[in-house]
Motif scaffolding. Structure first.
Motif, PDB file in Angstrom:
ATOM      1  N   PRO A   7       0.829  -1.204   0.000  1.00  0.00           N
ATOM      2  CA  PRO A   7       0.000   0.000   0.000  1.00  0.00           C
ATOM      3  C   PRO A   7       0.867   1.260   0.000  1.00  0.00           C
ATOM      4  O   PRO A   7       1.881   1.314   0.698  1.00  0.00           O
ATOM      5  CB  PRO A   7      -0.802  -0.124   1.297  1.00  0.00           C
ATOM      6  N   SER A   8       0.469   2.253  -0.763  1.00  0.00           N
ATOM      7  CA  SER A   8       1.275   3.467  -0.881  1.00  0.00           C
ATOM      8  C   SER A   8       1.406   4.200   0.448  1.00  0.00           C
ATOM      9  O   SER A   8       2.350   4.953   0.645  1.00  0.00           O
ATOM     10  CB  SER A   8       0.695   4.393  -1.953  1.00  0.00           C
ATOM     11  N   GLY A   9       0.473   3.970   1.364  1.00  0.00           N
ATOM     12  CA  GLY A   9       0.548   4.577   2.693  1.00  0.00           C
ATOM     13  C   GLY A   9       1.376   3.768   3.666  1.00  0.00           C
ATOM     14  O   GLY A   9       1.539   4.151   4.820  1.00  0.00           O
ATOM     15  N   GLY A  10       1.897   2.631   3.206  1.00  0.00           N
ATOM     16  CA  GLY A  10       2.754   1.810   4.048  1.00  0.00           C
ATOM     17  C   GLY A  10       1.990   0.755   4.833  1.00  0.00           C
ATOM     18  O   GLY A  10       0.772   0.663   4.776  1.00  0.00           O
ATOM     19  N   VAL A  11       2.753  -0.043   5.559  1.00  0.00           N
ATOM     20  CA  VAL A  11       2.214  -1.121   6.386  1.00  0.00           C
ATOM     21  C   VAL A  11       2.682  -0.884   7.813  1.00  0.00           C
ATOM     22  O   VAL A  11       3.867  -0.678   8.050  1.00  0.00           O
ATOM     23  CB  VAL A  11       2.705  -2.502   5.898  1.00  0.00           C
ATOM     24  N   SER A  12       1.746  -0.913   8.755  1.00  0.00           N
ATOM     25  CA  SER A  12       2.118  -0.788  10.157  1.00  0.00           C
ATOM     26  C   SER A  12       1.744  -2.069  10.888  1.00  0.00           C
ATOM     27  O   SER A  12       0.906  -2.839  10.429  1.00  0.00           O
ATOM     28  CB  SER A  12       1.453   0.428  10.802  1.00  0.00           C
ATOM     29  N   ILE A  13       2.372  -2.292  12.012  1.00  0.00           N
ATOM     30  CA  ILE A  13       2.189  -3.508  12.786  1.00  0.00           C
ATOM     31  C   ILE A  13       1.653  -3.153  14.164  1.00  0.00           C
ATOM     32  O   ILE A  13       2.097  -2.188  14.785  1.00  0.00           O
ATOM     33  CB  ILE A  13       3.523  -4.278  12.914  1.00  0.00           C
ATOM     34  N   LYS A  14       0.703  -3.959  14.621  1.00  0.00           N
ATOM     35  CA  LYS A  14       0.127  -3.786  15.946  1.00  0.00           C
ATOM     36  C   LYS A  14       0.066  -5.153  16.609  1.00  0.00           C
ATOM     37  O   LYS A  14      -0.184  -6.160  15.940  1.00  0.00           O
ATOM     38  CB  LYS A  14      -1.270  -3.180  15.837  1.00  0.00           C
ATOM     39  N   VAL A  15       0.284  -5.201  17.905  1.00  0.00           N
ATOM     40  CA  VAL A  15       0.138  -6.431  18.677  1.00  0.00           C
ATOM     41  C   VAL A  15      -1.126  -6.295  19.502  1.00  0.00           C
ATOM     42  O   VAL A  15      -1.363  -5.265  20.145  1.00  0.00           O
ATOM     43  CB  VAL A  15       1.364  -6.664  19.589  1.00  0.00           C
ATOM     44  N   LEU A  21      -7.983  -3.670  15.690  1.00  0.00           N
ATOM     45  CA  LEU A  21      -7.554  -2.736  14.645  1.00  0.00           C
ATOM     46  C   LEU A  21      -8.627  -1.666  14.458  1.00  0.00           C
ATOM     47  O   LEU A  21      -9.821  -1.967  14.497  1.00  0.00           O
ATOM     48  CB  LEU A  21      -7.312  -3.474  13.328  1.00  0.00           C
ATOM     49  N   PRO A  22      -8.215  -0.426  14.216  1.00  0.00           N
ATOM     50  CA  PRO A  22      -9.205   0.642  14.047  1.00  0.00           C
ATOM     51  C   PRO A  22      -9.998   0.488  12.751  1.00  0.00           C
ATOM     52  O   PRO A  22      -9.509  -0.052  11.770  1.00  0.00           O
ATOM     53  CB  PRO A  22      -8.361   1.917  14.018  1.00  0.00           C
ATOM     54  N   ARG A  41       0.864 -13.568  12.948  1.00  0.00           N
ATOM     55  CA  ARG A  41      -0.081 -12.629  12.330  1.00  0.00           C
ATOM     56  C   ARG A  41      -1.465 -13.255  12.335  1.00  0.00           C
ATOM     57  O   ARG A  41      -1.648 -14.383  11.885  1.00  0.00           O
ATOM     58  CB  ARG A  41       0.331 -12.261  10.910  1.00  0.00           C
ATOM     59  N   ILE A  42      -2.454 -12.494  12.814  1.00  0.00           N
ATOM     60  CA  ILE A  42      -3.816 -13.012  12.896  1.00  0.00           C
ATOM     61  C   ILE A  42      -4.798 -12.235  12.027  1.00  0.00           C
ATOM     62  O   ILE A  42      -5.870 -12.745  11.726  1.00  0.00           O
ATOM     63  CB  ILE A  42      -4.311 -13.058  14.361  1.00  0.00           C
ATOM     64  N   GLN A  43      -4.422 -11.028  11.598  1.00  0.00           N
ATOM     65  CA  GLN A  43      -5.348 -10.249  10.780  1.00  0.00           C
ATOM     66  C   GLN A  43      -4.589  -9.140  10.052  1.00  0.00           C
ATOM     67  O   GLN A  43      -3.593  -8.628  10.550  1.00  0.00           O
ATOM     68  CB  GLN A  43      -6.430  -9.636  11.669  1.00  0.00           C
ATOM     69  N   SER A  44      -5.078  -8.802   8.858  1.00  0.00           N
ATOM     70  CA  SER A  44      -4.603  -7.625   8.123  1.00  0.00           C
ATOM     71  C   SER A  44      -5.826  -6.808   7.759  1.00  0.00           C
ATOM     72  O   SER A  44      -6.897  -7.349   7.487  1.00  0.00           O
ATOM     73  CB  SER A  44      -3.867  -8.033   6.846  1.00  0.00           C
ATOM     74  N   ARG A  45      -5.656  -5.495   7.736  1.00  0.00           N
ATOM     75  CA  ARG A  45      -6.773  -4.609   7.356  1.00  0.00           C
ATOM     76  C   ARG A  45      -6.241  -3.543   6.414  1.00  0.00           C
ATOM     77  O   ARG A  45      -5.229  -2.903   6.690  1.00  0.00           O
ATOM     78  CB  ARG A  45      -7.395  -3.968   8.588  1.00  0.00           C
ATOM     79  N   TYR A  84     -10.301  13.077  12.871  1.00  0.00           N
ATOM     80  CA  TYR A  84     -10.113  12.082  11.818  1.00  0.00           C
ATOM     81  C   TYR A  84     -11.347  11.983  10.933  1.00  0.00           C
ATOM     82  O   TYR A  84     -12.467  12.196  11.402  1.00  0.00           O
ATOM     83  CB  TYR A  84      -9.835  10.691  12.404  1.00  0.00           C
ATOM     84  N   ILE A  85     -11.129  11.626   9.662  1.00  0.00           N
ATOM     85  CA  ILE A  85     -12.259  11.328   8.791  1.00  0.00           C
ATOM     86  C   ILE A  85     -12.825   9.992   9.238  1.00  0.00           C
ATOM     87  O   ILE A  85     -12.093   9.019   9.412  1.00  0.00           O
ATOM     88  CB  ILE A  85     -11.833  11.267   7.312  1.00  0.00           C
ATOM     89  N   ALA A  86     -14.130   9.930   9.443  1.00  0.00           N
ATOM     90  CA  ALA A  86     -14.784   8.721   9.938  1.00  0.00           C
ATOM     91  C   ALA A  86     -16.036   8.445   9.116  1.00  0.00           C
ATOM     92  O   ALA A  86     -16.473   9.277   8.329  1.00  0.00           O
ATOM     93  CB  ALA A  86     -15.146   8.887  11.414  1.00  0.00           C
TER      94      ALA A  86
END
Length: 105
Positions: A7-15, A21-22, A41-45, A84-86
């Motif tokens: 993705p052009s916005g990059g990939v971030s990682i969360k535990v 995930l938001p 890894r359990i999920q990607s969004r 934030y845009i929501a």
């Protein structure tokens, strides 16, 4: 999507746990990968140009195996209290086949 499917916005990682995930407020055109405390890894969004979720990939062991879900927006976007845009969005419960061509892991 950027070069090589990143993705052009990059990939971030969360535990954390599934569901942490938001739904919005992410970096535009990005992906977040969720890992459990054991480093699995359990999920990607994936997030759209407004930072609103539009696709999930679940890696957890279920009878469906690895599968995707789409999100649907059912309201106009708005600015939340944090600036934030929501949008009001729902995850579609139907399990979709993974699309590794357009959404590589």
């Amino acid at each position: 999507m950027g070069a090589g499917g990143i993705p052009s916005g990059g990939v971030s990682i969360k535990v954390g746990r599934v569901g942490s995930l938001p739904r919005f407020g992410a970096k535009p055109n990005s992906r977040m990968d969720l890992y459990n405390e054991n480093g699995v890894r359990i999920q990607s969004r994936w997030y759209d140009h407004n930072g609103i979720a539009f696709r999930n990939r679940d890696y957890t062991e279920t009878k469906y195996g690895v599968h995707d879900h789409f999100w649907t927006t059912y309201s106009e976007t708005y600015i939340d209290d944090d600036g934030y845009i929501a949008a009001f969005i729902n995850r579609i419960k139907k399990h979709e086949p993974t699309d590794y061509i357009n959404y590589p892991s």
